[in-house]
Design a protein around this motif. Structure first.
Motif, mmCIF file in Angstrom:
data_model
loop_
_atom_site.group_PDB
_atom_site.id
_atom_site.type_symbol
_atom_site.label_atom_id
_atom_site.label_comp_id
_atom_site.label_asym_id
_atom_site.label_seq_id
_atom_site.Cartn_x
_atom_site.Cartn_y
_atom_site.Cartn_z
ATOM 1 N N GLY A 95 52.519 75.680 3.093
ATOM 2 C CA GLY A 95 52.635 74.688 4.620
ATOM 3 C C GLY A 95 54.250 74.639 4.845
ATOM 4 N N ALA A 96 55.039 74.404 3.695
ATOM 5 C CA ALA A 96 56.483 74.312 3.904
ATOM 6 C C ALA A 96 57.008 75.824 4.258
ATOM 7 N N GLY A 97 56.116 76.947 3.815
ATOM 8 C CA GLY A 97 57.132 78.303 4.109
ATOM 9 C C GLY A 97 56.581 78.614 5.425
ATOM 10 N N VAL A 98 55.560 78.099 6.102
ATOM 11 C CA VAL A 98 55.067 78.193 7.559
ATOM 12 C C VAL A 98 56.112 77.433 8.155
ATOM 13 N N LEU A 99 56.348 76.238 7.872
ATOM 14 C CA LEU A 99 57.296 75.181 8.492
ATOM 15 C C LEU A 99 58.604 76.046 8.755
ATOM 16 N N TYR A 100 59.187 76.768 7.387
ATOM 17 C CA TYR A 100 60.543 77.279 7.380
ATOM 18 C C TYR A 100 60.540 78.554 8.447
ATOM 19 N N LEU A 101 59.310 79.227 8.451
ATOM 20 C CA LEU A 101 59.229 80.278 9.408
ATOM 21 C C LEU A 101 59.350 79.889 10.956
ATOM 22 N N LEU A 102 58.532 78.669 11.232
ATOM 23 C CA LEU A 102 58.659 78.252 12.522
ATOM 24 C C LEU A 102 60.320 77.862 12.937
ATOM 25 N N LEU A 103 60.750 77.106 12.006
ATOM 26 C CA LEU A 103 62.137 76.916 12.231
ATOM 27 C C LEU A 103 63.134 78.094 12.454
ATOM 28 N N PHE A 104 62.899 79.252 11.792
ATOM 29 C CA PHE A 104 63.479 80.204 11.957
ATOM 30 C C PHE A 104 63.284 80.711 13.392
ATOM 31 N N LEU A 105 62.080 80.767 13.727
ATOM 32 C CA LEU A 105 61.554 81.295 15.097
ATOM 33 C C LEU A 105 62.489 80.423 16.112
ATOM 34 N N TYR A 106 62.181 79.099 15.858
ATOM 35 C CA TYR A 106 62.716 78.047 16.718
ATOM 36 C C TYR A 106 64.291 78.243 16.772
ATOM 37 N N GLY A 107 65.102 78.467 15.755
ATOM 38 C CA GLY A 107 66.356 78.882 15.671
ATOM 39 C C GLY A 107 66.826 80.124 16.412
ATOM 40 N N LEU A 108 65.922 81.227 16.502
ATOM 41 C CA LEU A 108 66.076 82.358 17.153
ATOM 42 C C LEU A 108 66.083 81.973 18.741
ATOM 43 N N ILE A 109 65.185 81.084 19.239
ATOM 44 C CA ILE A 109 64.919 80.934 20.711
ATOM 45 C C ILE A 109 65.952 80.280 21.278
ATOM 46 N N ILE A 110 66.279 79.161 20.694
ATOM 47 C CA ILE A 110 67.079 78.037 21.304
ATOM 48 C C ILE A 110 68.513 78.403 21.275
ATOM 49 N N PRO A 111 69.540 78.009 22.237
ATOM 50 C CA PRO A 111 70.947 78.241 22.149
ATOM 51 C C PRO A 111 71.520 77.265 20.915
#
Length: 165
Positions: A95-111
């Motif tokens: 679960g925390a691993g998925v959360l961190y991958l989502l944060l990675f994707l979020y960090g790629l998408i947002i300015p």
């Protein structure tokens, strides 16, 4: 030989998944605390509650804010708590691993210099999130399938040391 009930807390013998959840929990707690210590966190006077305008950087590399540090502390406490049983430790790692991958994707998408970067992240955070997410998910699946308790120096025979149902 009788096993301590893992549903009542940490037993004397832990699965590899439980140990991994404990280790990540401790690491996240330490990171969360270090984010509040001037000197370890550069530009500490510019540590804001949240937002990309927080100029504080942990170890001179990772952009942090009060919110970012609190998230690390919460993930740390969650890791310690979920390390109590094999199944919850596995759930924590994945679960925390998925959360961190989502944060990675979020960090790629947002300015990174915009209002959507409220946690905040920088490129070092993004790459760290990718690495943490991948490692935690892999450990969750690999160690999660090992439902045996091992004592140090003892390998035992197949089926030995199974957790009682």
């Amino acid at each position: 030989m009788s096993y301590a009930s893992s549903s009542q807390g940490l037993s004397a013998r832990r699965t590899s998944a439980q140990v991994a959840a404990l280790v990540f929990g401790i690491i996240f707690l330490v990171i969360g605390v270090l984010g509040f210590i001037p000197g370890i966190t550069a530009n500490y006077s510019a540590l804001y509650f949240s937002g990309y305008d927080s100029e504080a950087v942990l170890l001179g590399v990772f952009q942090v804010s009060v919110l970012h540090n609190v998230v690390h502390l919460l993930l740390g406490f969650l890791g310690l708590w979920m390390a109590r049983t094999h199944s919850s430790a596995k759930t924590y790692l994945i679960g925390a691993g998925v959360l961190y991958l989502l944060l990675f994707l979020y960090g790629l998408i947002i300015p990174l210099n915009g209002a959507w970067n409220f946690v905040p992240f920088n490129w070092a955070d993004n790459w760290l999130h990718l690495g943490l997410g991948a490692v935690m998910i892999i450990l969750g699946f690999v160690l999660g399938s090992d439902n045996t308790r091992r004592t140090s120096g003892s390998r035992g025979s197949p089926g030995e040391g199974q957790i009682p149902n």
